[in-house]
Scaffold this motif. Structure first.
Motif, PDB file in Angstrom:
ATOM      1  N   HIS A  25       0.856  -1.178   0.000  1.00 36.96           N
ATOM      2  CA  HIS A  25       0.000   0.000   0.000  1.00 36.96           C
ATOM      3  C   HIS A  25       0.896   1.233   0.000  1.00 36.96           C
ATOM      4  N   PHE A  26       0.828   2.026  -1.061  1.00 38.97           N
ATOM      5  CA  PHE A  26       1.678   3.206  -1.197  1.00 38.97           C
ATOM      6  C   PHE A  26       0.791   4.443  -1.256  1.00 38.97           C
ATOM      7  N   PHE A  27       0.704   5.141  -0.139  1.00 43.05           N
ATOM      8  CA  PHE A  27      -0.248   6.234   0.010  1.00 43.05           C
ATOM      9  C   PHE A  27      -0.023   7.397  -0.967  1.00 43.05           C
ATOM     10  N   PRO A  28       1.218   7.848  -1.244  1.00 40.09           N
ATOM     11  CA  PRO A  28       1.392   8.978  -2.158  1.00 40.09           C
ATOM     12  C   PRO A  28       0.734   8.783  -3.518  1.00 40.09           C
ATOM     13  N   THR A  29       0.707   7.546  -4.029  1.00 36.50           N
ATOM     14  CA  THR A  29       0.070   7.295  -5.319  1.00 36.50           C
ATOM     15  C   THR A  29      -1.433   7.541  -5.238  1.00 36.50           C
ATOM     16  N   LEU A  30      -2.045   7.067  -4.183  1.00 39.81           N
ATOM     17  CA  LEU A  30      -3.474   7.296  -4.003  1.00 39.81           C
ATOM     18  C   LEU A  30      -3.782   8.789  -3.891  1.00 39.81           C
ATOM     19  N   ALA A  31      -2.999   9.508  -3.093  1.00 40.02           N
ATOM     20  CA  ALA A  31      -3.233  10.936  -2.908  1.00 40.02           C
ATOM     21  C   ALA A  31      -3.049  11.710  -4.211  1.00 40.02           C
ATOM     22  N   ALA A  32      -1.986  11.395  -4.961  1.00 36.58           N
ATOM     23  CA  ALA A  32      -1.727  12.095  -6.222  1.00 36.58           C
ATOM     24  C   ALA A  32      -2.829  11.817  -7.237  1.00 36.58           C
ATOM     25  N   LYS A  33      -3.313  10.581  -7.261  1.00 41.30           N
ATOM     26  CA  LYS A  33      -4.363  10.204  -8.205  1.00 41.30           C
ATOM     27  C   LYS A  33      -5.658  10.943  -7.893  1.00 41.30           C
ATOM     28  N   LYS A  34      -6.051  10.962  -6.644  1.00 38.97           N
ATOM     29  CA  LYS A  34      -7.283  11.665  -6.265  1.00 38.97           C
ATOM     30  C   LYS A  34      -7.163  13.161  -6.539  1.00 38.97           C
ATOM     31  N   LEU A  35      -5.997  13.708  -6.282  1.00 46.59           N
ATOM     32  CA  LEU A  35      -5.774  15.133  -6.495  1.00 46.59           C
ATOM     33  C   LEU A  35      -5.861  15.481  -7.974  1.00 46.59           C
ATOM     34  N   ALA A  36      -5.244  14.648  -8.834  1.00 46.62           N
ATOM     35  CA  ALA A  36      -5.258  14.905 -10.273  1.00 46.62           C
ATOM     36  C   ALA A  36      -6.664  14.799 -10.855  1.00 46.62           C
ATOM     37  N   GLU A  37      -7.478  13.916 -10.291  1.00 48.07           N
ATOM     38  CA  GLU A  37      -8.853  13.744 -10.777  1.00 48.07           C
ATOM     39  C   GLU A  37      -9.798  14.816 -10.246  1.00 48.07           C
ATOM     40  N   GLY A  38      -9.302  15.631  -9.331  1.00 49.95           N
ATOM     41  CA  GLY A  38     -10.122  16.697  -8.787  1.00 49.95           C
ATOM     42  C   GLY A  38     -11.291  16.208  -7.971  1.00 49.95           C
ATOM     43  N   LYS A  39     -11.117  15.083  -7.294  1.00 45.03           N
ATOM     44  CA  LYS A  39     -12.214  14.522  -6.528  1.00 45.03           C
ATOM     45  C   LYS A  39     -12.505  15.370  -5.292  1.00 45.03           C
ATOM     46  N   ASP A  40     -13.755  15.364  -4.911  1.00 50.12           N
ATOM     47  CA  ASP A  40     -14.176  16.138  -3.749  1.00 50.12           C
ATOM     48  C   ASP A  40     -14.026  15.363  -2.455  1.00 50.12           C
ATOM     49  N   ASP A  41     -13.576  14.124  -2.547  1.00 49.11           N
ATOM     50  CA  ASP A  41     -13.506  13.297  -1.342  1.00 49.11           C
ATOM     51  C   ASP A  41     -12.084  13.200  -0.796  1.00 49.11           C
ATOM     52  N   LEU A  42     -11.302  14.277  -0.944  1.00 50.54           N
ATOM     53  CA  LEU A  42      -9.951  14.271  -0.396  1.00 50.54           C
ATOM     54  C   LEU A  42      -9.961  14.069   1.114  1.00 50.54           C
ATOM     55  N   ILE A  43     -11.069  14.428   1.740  1.00 51.19           N
ATOM     56  CA  ILE A  43     -11.172  14.264   3.181  1.00 51.19           C
ATOM     57  C   ILE A  43     -11.001  12.803   3.585  1.00 51.19           C
ATOM     58  N   GLU A  44     -11.261  11.883   2.617  1.00 55.36           N
ATOM     59  CA  GLU A  44     -11.097  10.466   2.909  1.00 55.36           C
ATOM     60  C   GLU A  44      -9.631  10.081   3.083  1.00 55.36           C
ATOM     61  N   LEU A  45      -8.717  10.978   2.659  1.00 58.65           N
ATOM     62  CA  LEU A  45      -7.293  10.667   2.741  1.00 58.65           C
ATOM     63  C   LEU A  45      -6.740  10.831   4.145  1.00 58.65           C
ATOM     64  N   ASP A  92      -9.399  21.163   8.072  1.00 57.35           N
ATOM     65  CA  ASP A  92      -9.730  22.309   7.227  1.00 57.35           C
ATOM     66  C   ASP A  92      -9.498  21.905   5.770  1.00 57.35           C
ATOM     67  N   MET A  93     -10.544  21.963   4.944  1.00 54.02           N
ATOM     68  CA  MET A  93     -10.440  21.470   3.567  1.00 54.02           C
ATOM     69  C   MET A  93      -9.455  22.286   2.735  1.00 54.02           C
ATOM     70  N   ASP A  94      -9.442  23.611   2.905  1.00 58.33           N
ATOM     71  CA  ASP A  94      -8.497  24.435   2.148  1.00 58.33           C
ATOM     72  C   ASP A  94      -7.062  24.042   2.491  1.00 58.33           C
ATOM     73  N   GLU A  95      -6.790  23.830   3.765  1.00 60.93           N
ATOM     74  CA  GLU A  95      -5.445  23.440   4.177  1.00 60.93           C
ATOM     75  C   GLU A  95      -5.103  22.039   3.682  1.00 60.93           C
ATOM     76  N   LEU A  96      -6.091  21.142   3.669  1.00 55.83           N
ATOM     77  CA  LEU A  96      -5.854  19.787   3.182  1.00 55.83           C
ATOM     78  C   LEU A  96      -5.482  19.794   1.706  1.00 55.83           C
ATOM     79  N   VAL A  97      -6.240  20.538   0.906  1.00 53.27           N
ATOM     80  CA  VAL A  97      -5.942  20.630  -0.533  1.00 53.27           C
ATOM     81  C   VAL A  97      -4.559  21.243  -0.738  1.00 53.27           C
ATOM     82  N   ARG A  98      -4.269  22.290   0.018  1.00 51.13           N
ATOM     83  CA  ARG A  98      -2.977  22.965  -0.106  1.00 51.13           C
ATOM     84  C   ARG A  98      -1.837  22.018   0.237  1.00 51.13           C
ATOM     85  N   LEU A  99      -2.018  21.247   1.310  1.00 55.41           N
ATOM     86  CA  LEU A  99      -0.967  20.334   1.735  1.00 55.41           C
ATOM     87  C   LEU A  99      -0.765  19.213   0.714  1.00 55.41           C
ATOM     88  N   CYS A 100      -1.861  18.683   0.150  1.00 58.72           N
ATOM     89  CA  CYS A 100      -1.750  17.632  -0.868  1.00 58.72           C
ATOM     90  C   CYS A 100      -1.038  18.151  -2.111  1.00 58.72           C
TER      91      CYS A 100
END
Length: 656
Positions: free
Chosen positions: A541-561, A571-579
């Protein structure tokens, strides 16, 4: 800002005289026919160039800060009628300024509404002391002082009112005129020389074929126009008239030279007269002998007292203590309470004689000699920042090399991120730790006299004080370890997952290697677990790949990460910024990664950040959301093989 090719006229950007006077100043920015900008002093000397415009990279070759930014869109127009540089702002709500500052630096700033202040995006030249004749005649520039410019010994400000406005161009004048020439009164003493160490020598020296320091001094003394001399590597150099571009380096800087400044005898303090005339030496011999005896008594008494106190807290702020090995053995109760360990060595808790608690690191694999070790440690000891662990002292007895640090009661970051028995760090604390760590690395990369590359950024090297303020530990040790460090790093358990790709290729390591490691660590801030985990059935299980994939697809469920222990409280703005920052930091090519200074600006909310592409090194993994495991793709096949059948291959590829 460019050139009209039909009229052959340039549009200049000229500085103010000072911060209050808008009259034209000394510094101007001008485009050259070669498609590069010069900064001129008094329109006669250029001391900085942007380098030529690179249309592919959309930047000037010597301003790499332009490469990765999220505010400005840069462009350069060049046709038969004109050439000019222009930029626009992606976000029209952002206010921007581009100025030729009275300091001699070109600056780009953006307005930060939250603080109601202009925020510096970048400035060139990078160092204030690189500005030509910044401090005027007989002024000396130093990056370690708030005002940058001071007057040399025996000189005073020509215009204090201008200096108060940070206009140092008028420079300094002598307090006492030199005594030289045939009309000198017989009762006046000869001029003397004041020794200035760790200096960048003035411009325009005259080189003479004179043997030895004494001969060089005599030549200068016999020339009434000579104001200073230096004798370096068998070469005698003298300066006549005003001295310009003198710079004071920090203690121990290898680039520093020794300059002997000519002054009237009355302006040379006896303690500083290391190169006076023979008469001065004879007159001061008795005083010097008495002072030497007194100094020896004081030093001996201080040594006895420091030894009795266990060398614990007798240093002044910013200085280092030299501990004895037996003292540290006693302080740590024979190294019985281990706090942690890594490739550099083990760390033990200790208590000094003044009851202060310290962390003592036993260095392993040291190959340096005594003198080199002390030099490097002294350099580390001068570095002070709120987000860097403070070095209090050291021990060097033969092969025994130890460092004594301030103690961090909340241990290291990995203890709080990955231990299931501990209460999880809340989102706000994690974000502030990420920001503080970035600030500490920015200081090492951009603010120190010599750039320091950490080379081993990971949660184990981020320590937390009583208020959970992050402090980067083990900085400077990569250089201290020397050639052995590359071997240590590649065999260190838990470190390989943070290594930038260039470590494997064998190219020279830059600060962008730290940026990559920092990005990998940010993913762990988000998930609360190690980036790479292998389940019982062998799946990776390699978490960076999952995070990068969700980010590139523009999914709204980043909170699941985020770490499930936080129960979606982030904070969703901070989460998106950090990703986004994490993905930019782990780009395959160094040039595509931001600097740590830019990371700080993004995390502070000063700069917007766009969605990055998925790095190639992460694209070789595809995250199967249904099966919740990593699929490894070969280059010759479009179909994936599950990690059950390729677990060894995928693990090796990831760690490499």
């Amino acid at each position: 800002m460019g050139i009209n090719k039909r009229t052959n006229r340039s549009q200049l950007l000229t500085s103010w005289k000072n911060q209050e006077d808008a009259a034209p100043g000394l510094f101007s920015l001008q485009l050259q026919p070669s498609s590069e900008y010069y900064i001129y002093w008094n329109m006669s000397e250029h001391f900085w160039t942007s380098g030529t415009w690179d249309p592919q990279g959309r930047l000037f070759s010597l301003v790499p800060e332009m490469r990765l930014n999220y505010i400005y869109n840069f462009s350069f127009v060049d046709n038969e009628n004109e050439s000019y540089f222009t930029y626009s702002v992606y976000n029209n709500s952002i206010l921007s300024r581009f100025i030729m500052d009275f300091s001699g630096q070109v600056k780009q700033l953006s307005w930060l509404e939250t603080t109601k202040q202009w925020n510096l995006f970048w400035s060139m030249p990078r160092q204030q002391c690189e500005v030509y004749r910044l401090c005027g005649p007989f002024g000396v520039c130093s990056e370690t002082t708030d005002n940058f410019c001071q007057c040399l010994q025996g000189f005073t400000q020509k215009s204090p009112s201008e200096w108060n406005l940070s206009d140092w161009s008028g420079g300094c004048r002598r307090v006492t005129n030199l005594s030289c020439g045939p009309n000198k009164p017989a009762n006046l003493r000869n001029d003397r020389f004041f020794e200035l160490t760790y200096m960048k020598l003035p411009e325009n020296p005259q080189s003479l074929g004179v043997e030895g320091t004494v001969g060089c001094q005599a030549v200068c003394l016999n020339n009434c126009s000579c104001t200073a001399y230096a004798y370096e590597d068998g070469t005698c150099s003298i300066w006549t008239g005003d001295l310009y571009n003198v710079q004071k380096y920090g203690q121990g800087n290898s680039n520093g030279k020794t300059l002997y400044l000519r002054l009237a005898a009355s302006d040379v303090p006896e303690s500083g007269n290391k190169s006076g005339t023979s008469a001065g030496i004879i007159a001061g011999s008795a005083t010097a002998a008495a002072a030497a005896v007194l100094l020896a008594i004081v030093l001996f008494g201080a040594w006895r007292w420091r030894r009795a106190a266990g060398r614990s807290s007798t240093s002044q702020e910013g200085s280092l203590l030299a501990f004895g090995y037996r003292d540290l053995q006693t302080a740590t109760r024979n190294f019985s309470e281990k706090l942690g360990g890594g490739g550099f060595g083990s760390v033990f808790k200790g208590t000094l004689a003044d009851s202060s608690i310290v962390a003592v690191k036993q260095l392993e694999g040291m190959s340096q000699g005594e003198k080199q070790f002390r030099t490097e440690v002294s350099t580390i000891g001068t570095i002070q920042h709120v987000n860097l662990v403070r070095l209090r002292g050291f021990c060097s007895e033969g092969t025994r090399k130890l460092l004594v640090y301030e103690y961090m009661p909340n241990r290291s970051l990995d203890f709080h991120l990955f231990s299931p028995s501990n209460a999880p760090l809340d989102w706000g604390t994690r974000y502030q730790i990420a920001l503080g760590t970035a600030r500490g690395l920015t200081y090492l990369h951009e603010k120190c006299r010599d750039c320091i590359i950490h080379c081993d950024i990971k949660p184990e090297n981020i320590l937390l004080d009583a208020e959970f303020c992050p402090k980067v530990a083990d900085f400077g040790l990569a250089k201290l370890m020397g050639r052995e460090f590359s071997r240590v790093l590649t065999t260190m358990r838990g470190t390989r997952g943070y290594l930038a790709p260039e470590w494997i290729s064998g190219v020279a390591i830059t600060t962008k290697a730290d940026v990559y490691s920092y990005g990998m660590m940010l993913f762990e801030f988000i998930s609360g677990r190690r980036n790479s985990q292998q389940s019982e059935d062998g799946r990776v299980h390699f978490f960076p790949t999952l995070a990068a994939k969700k980010l590139a697809e523009g999914k709204d469920d980043l909170i699941e990460l985020i770490d499930p222990r936080l129960e979606r409280a982030a904070d969703m703005d901070e989460l998106v910024r950090l990703c986004r920052v994490a993905c930019w930091c782990v780009q395959d090519e160094e040039k595509d990664r931001p600097s740590m200074g830019q990371v700080v600006q993004i995390l502070e909310g000063v700069v917007d950040v766009t969605t990055p592409p998925i790095p190639r090194s992460l694209q070789v993994f595809s995250y199967d959301e249904n099966q919740e495991h990593i699929v490894f793709f070969t280059e010759s096949s479009s179909s994936g093989l599950s990690s059950n059948s390729r677990s060894n291959t995928s693990t090796n590829s990831m760690t490499q």
